[in-house]
Scaffold this motif. Structure first.
Motif, mmCIF file in Angstrom:
data_model
loop_
_atom_site.group_PDB
_atom_site.id
_atom_site.type_symbol
_atom_site.label_atom_id
_atom_site.label_comp_id
_atom_site.label_asym_id
_atom_site.label_seq_id
_atom_site.Cartn_x
_atom_site.Cartn_y
_atom_site.Cartn_z
ATOM 1 N N GLN A 71 12.370 53.697 22.870
ATOM 2 C CA GLN A 71 13.397 53.846 23.899
ATOM 3 C C GLN A 71 14.335 55.017 23.618
ATOM 4 O O GLN A 71 14.934 55.567 24.544
ATOM 5 N N THR A 72 14.457 55.370 22.351
ATOM 6 C CA THR A 72 15.313 56.496 21.982
ATOM 7 C C THR A 72 14.585 57.347 20.962
ATOM 8 O O THR A 72 13.548 56.953 20.422
ATOM 9 N N SER A 73 15.118 58.505 20.678
ATOM 10 C CA SER A 73 14.545 59.378 19.657
ATOM 11 C C SER A 73 15.208 59.179 18.316
ATOM 12 O O SER A 73 14.906 59.885 17.366
ATOM 13 N N GLU A 74 16.127 58.204 18.245
ATOM 14 C CA GLU A 74 16.889 58.015 17.008
ATOM 15 C C GLU A 74 16.402 56.823 16.199
ATOM 16 O O GLU A 74 16.510 56.833 14.965
ATOM 17 N N SER A 75 15.893 55.782 16.860
ATOM 18 C CA SER A 75 15.477 54.592 16.116
ATOM 19 C C SER A 75 14.293 53.927 16.828
ATOM 20 O O SER A 75 14.043 54.158 18.017
ATOM 21 N N TYR A 76 13.565 53.094 16.053
ATOM 22 C CA TYR A 76 12.410 52.381 16.604
ATOM 23 C C TYR A 76 12.373 50.985 15.999
ATOM 24 O O TYR A 76 12.504 50.804 14.782
ATOM 25 N N THR A 77 12.179 49.968 16.869
ATOM 26 C CA THR A 77 12.090 48.573 16.431
ATOM 27 C C THR A 77 10.892 47.912 17.108
ATOM 28 O O THR A 77 10.655 48.096 18.299
ATOM 29 N N TYR A 78 10.154 47.138 16.306
ATOM 30 C CA TYR A 78 8.975 46.436 16.830
ATOM 31 C C TYR A 78 8.817 45.135 16.064
ATOM 32 O O TYR A 78 8.712 45.127 14.841
ATOM 33 N N ARG A 79 8.802 44.015 16.786
ATOM 34 C CA ARG A 79 8.580 42.708 16.159
ATOM 35 C C ARG A 79 7.094 42.353 16.296
ATOM 36 O O ARG A 79 6.625 41.983 17.363
ATOM 37 N N VAL A 80 6.357 42.510 15.194
ATOM 38 C CA VAL A 80 4.929 42.209 15.196
ATOM 39 C C VAL A 80 4.747 40.694 15.259
ATOM 40 O O VAL A 80 5.340 39.951 14.474
ATOM 41 N N GLN A 81 3.896 40.251 16.178
ATOM 42 C CA GLN A 81 3.625 38.821 16.324
ATOM 43 C C GLN A 81 2.151 38.550 16.029
ATOM 44 O O GLN A 81 1.267 39.173 16.624
ATOM 45 N N ALA A 82 1.901 37.634 15.119
ATOM 46 C CA ALA A 82 0.541 37.245 14.742
ATOM 47 C C ALA A 82 0.452 35.729 14.689
ATOM 48 O O ALA A 82 1.442 35.046 14.422
ATOM 49 N N ILE A 83 -0.725 35.205 14.952
ATOM 50 C CA ILE A 83 -0.948 33.761 14.871
ATOM 51 C C ILE A 83 -2.129 33.499 13.954
ATOM 52 O O ILE A 83 -3.030 34.336 13.798
ATOM 53 N N ASP A 84 -2.115 32.322 13.338
ATOM 54 C CA ASP A 84 -3.210 31.917 12.461
ATOM 55 C C ASP A 84 -3.632 30.512 12.882
ATOM 56 O O ASP A 84 -2.822 29.574 12.856
ATOM 57 N N ASP A 85 -4.901 30.365 13.292
ATOM 58 C CA ASP A 85 -5.369 29.082 13.815
ATOM 59 C C ASP A 85 -5.442 27.998 12.759
ATOM 60 O O ASP A 85 -5.543 26.823 13.100
ATOM 61 N N LYS A 136 0.001 51.896 10.477
ATOM 62 C CA LYS A 136 -1.052 50.901 10.301
ATOM 63 C C LYS A 136 -0.453 49.646 9.690
ATOM 64 O O LYS A 136 0.123 49.690 8.594
ATOM 65 N N ILE A 137 -0.575 48.531 10.411
ATOM 66 C CA ILE A 137 0.005 47.252 9.994
ATOM 67 C C ILE A 137 -1.124 46.338 9.549
ATOM 68 O O ILE A 137 -2.191 46.281 10.179
ATOM 69 N N VAL A 138 -0.928 45.575 8.487
ATOM 70 C CA VAL A 138 -1.877 44.573 8.036
ATOM 71 C C VAL A 138 -1.141 43.241 7.887
ATOM 72 O O VAL A 138 -0.019 43.184 7.365
ATOM 73 N N VAL A 139 -1.792 42.175 8.381
ATOM 74 C CA VAL A 139 -1.250 40.821 8.275
ATOM 75 C C VAL A 139 -2.276 39.986 7.523
ATOM 76 O O VAL A 139 -3.436 39.899 7.940
ATOM 77 N N ARG A 140 -1.870 39.350 6.424
ATOM 78 C CA ARG A 140 -2.780 38.581 5.581
ATOM 79 C C ARG A 140 -2.386 37.101 5.583
ATOM 80 O O ARG A 140 -1.198 36.762 5.668
ATOM 81 N N ASP A 141 -3.426 36.241 5.459
ATOM 82 C CA ASP A 141 -3.171 34.793 5.459
ATOM 83 C C ASP A 141 -3.212 34.171 4.074
ATOM 84 O O ASP A 141 -3.052 32.953 3.919
ATOM 85 N N GLY A 142 -3.454 34.961 3.023
ATOM 86 C CA GLY A 142 -3.464 34.430 1.662
ATOM 87 C C GLY A 142 -4.788 33.814 1.253
ATOM 88 O O GLY A 142 -4.938 33.370 0.112
ATOM 89 N N ARG A 143 -5.773 33.774 2.166
ATOM 90 C CA ARG A 143 -7.078 33.198 1.830
ATOM 91 C C ARG A 143 -8.218 34.169 2.149
ATOM 92 O O ARG A 143 -9.351 33.758 2.390
ATOM 93 N N ARG A 181 -10.177 31.073 9.207
ATOM 94 C CA ARG A 181 -10.069 31.976 10.343
ATOM 95 C C ARG A 181 -8.971 33.004 10.070
ATOM 96 O O ARG A 181 -7.843 32.629 9.725
ATOM 97 N N PRO A 182 -9.291 34.274 10.207
ATOM 98 C CA PRO A 182 -8.278 35.288 9.933
ATOM 99 C C PRO A 182 -7.189 35.257 10.988
ATOM 100 O O PRO A 182 -7.395 34.797 12.119
ATOM 101 N N PRO A 183 -6.008 35.755 10.648
ATOM 102 C CA PRO A 183 -4.940 35.823 11.652
ATOM 103 C C PRO A 183 -5.276 36.825 12.736
ATOM 104 O O PRO A 183 -6.188 37.663 12.594
ATOM 105 N N ARG A 184 -4.558 36.733 13.858
ATOM 106 C CA ARG A 184 -4.737 37.660 14.970
ATOM 107 C C ARG A 184 -3.373 38.193 15.388
ATOM 108 O O ARG A 184 -2.424 37.413 15.548
ATOM 109 N N ILE A 185 -3.302 39.496 15.555
ATOM 110 C CA ILE A 185 -2.073 40.114 16.058
ATOM 111 C C ILE A 185 -2.118 40.072 17.576
ATOM 112 O O ILE A 185 -3.068 40.561 18.200
#
Length: 317
Positions: free
Chosen positions: A233-247, A287-294, A221-225
């Motif tokens: 929030q500002t024009s100076e920096s950007y932060t995003y914690r991508v969360q993905a799960i793999d069944d 564009k973000i890609v998350v891979r499970d190695g399989r 089963r492929p992972p899911r974001i």
């Protein structure tokens, strides 16, 4: 498949003679002068009683011909004592009657020379026809449903009665769920394990046979974001914690396929950091890609709208 049997019973005429010559028997002589006699139907009955809309009506007939000639049979079908125009075959299609009606048939025998007397079979009632399940199969519903699989069933009722369907779900040949829900959460099914569903349909008066699906094999089963990119929030920096799960519990690797200059992502953490250069104002595609190695992968794309900072006011101006 129904077998329709037509039995022709013939009578045998036996004579006995001795070694000495004798004149012909009076009974034989008188019979010879009678000429051809018509055949008769000795008995007839329906093969099914009550009838059902699931199969045609058919009868079993016993007839005889005094001269041992071949006997042909003609039929006239009746529903509620009304003759059906053109229905003269040896069977009557179930489309011609419905539950609660009474069906009968009139049979006329004939030999090569004449017809015999007609024989009317007593009417029989049409009973309930149970539903029929022709097939069942398992499909993965869609990517957004995650682990949910679904049973697709081809079932119908000859009497057009409303149906209720019972599903029995088996994991590795062990019953794990039973009820009227066509969906199954396969979250507890590991890669390489199988799921099978058995399906039974019911109408208010009867039950179908059971249809069993082919085994459904749980693959990778492929992972899911499951996170969404935040609004800057500002024009100076950007932060995003991508969360993905793999069944399947696979280790996940995060990467940026498309990103503005200077944006980075933690390969194992999925954390995106970007100090926004002021010369990159405008729309920046990510564009973000998350891979499970399989072989499984998940993608997420979004645009960042960068607004340049206002010019800094100088003192004394």
């Amino acid at each position: 498949m129904l077998r329709i049997a037509v039995f022709v019973v013939v009578t045998a005429l036996w004579t006995m003679t001795s070694c000495t010559d004798r004149p012909s028997s009076p009974s034989l002589t008188s019979q010879a002068t009678l000429g051809n006699r018509p055949p008769t139907v000795l008995s007839a009955r329906f093969l099914s009683d009550p009838l059902s809309a699931a199969e045609p009506a058919a009868v079993q007939v016993v007839a005889e011909d005094p001269e041992h000639e071949a006997v042909t049979l003609s039929y006239q079908w009746y529903v509620e004592d009304v003759p059906l125009v053109g229905e003269t075959n040896s069977t009557l299609s179930s489309a011609k009657f419905r539950r609660g009606q009474r069906v009968s048939v009139e049979i006329t025998p004939a030999d090569a020379k004449q017809k015999g007397p007609s024989y009317r079979v007593p009417p029989v009632s049409v009973g309930n026809a149970p539903p029929v399940v022709r097939s069942a199969m398992i499909v993965h519903r869609d990517e957004s449903s995650g682990n949910v699989i679904e049973a697709l069933v081809d079932a119908s009722d000859p009497d057009l009665d409303p149906l209720s369907v019972t599903y029995r779900w088996y994991k590795n040949q062990v019953l794990v769920k039973e009820g009227e829900e066509a969906l199954f959460d396969a979250g507890g099914v590991a890669v390489g394990e199988t799921v099978v569903v058995e399906v039974t349909a019911r109408d208010p008066s009867g039950t179908s046979g059971t249809a069993r699906s082919a085994p459904w094999l749980m693959g990778n089963r492929p992972p899911r974001i499951v996170s969404a990119p935040p609004v800057p929030q500002t024009s100076e920096s950007y932060t995003y914690r991508v969360q993905a799960i793999d069944d399947d519990g696979d280790d996940l690797v995060y990467a940026l396929e498309t990103a503005p200059a200077g944006m980075t992502i933690g390969e194992r953490t999925g954390r995106i950091d970007w100090r926004v250069p002021q010369d990159q104002a405008g729309v920046q595609h990510v564009k973000i890609v998350v891979r499970d190695g399989r072989g499984g992968a998940a993608l997420q794309e979004f645009d960042l709208h960068v607004t340049p900072l206002p010019p800094v006011a100088r003192s004394g101006t």
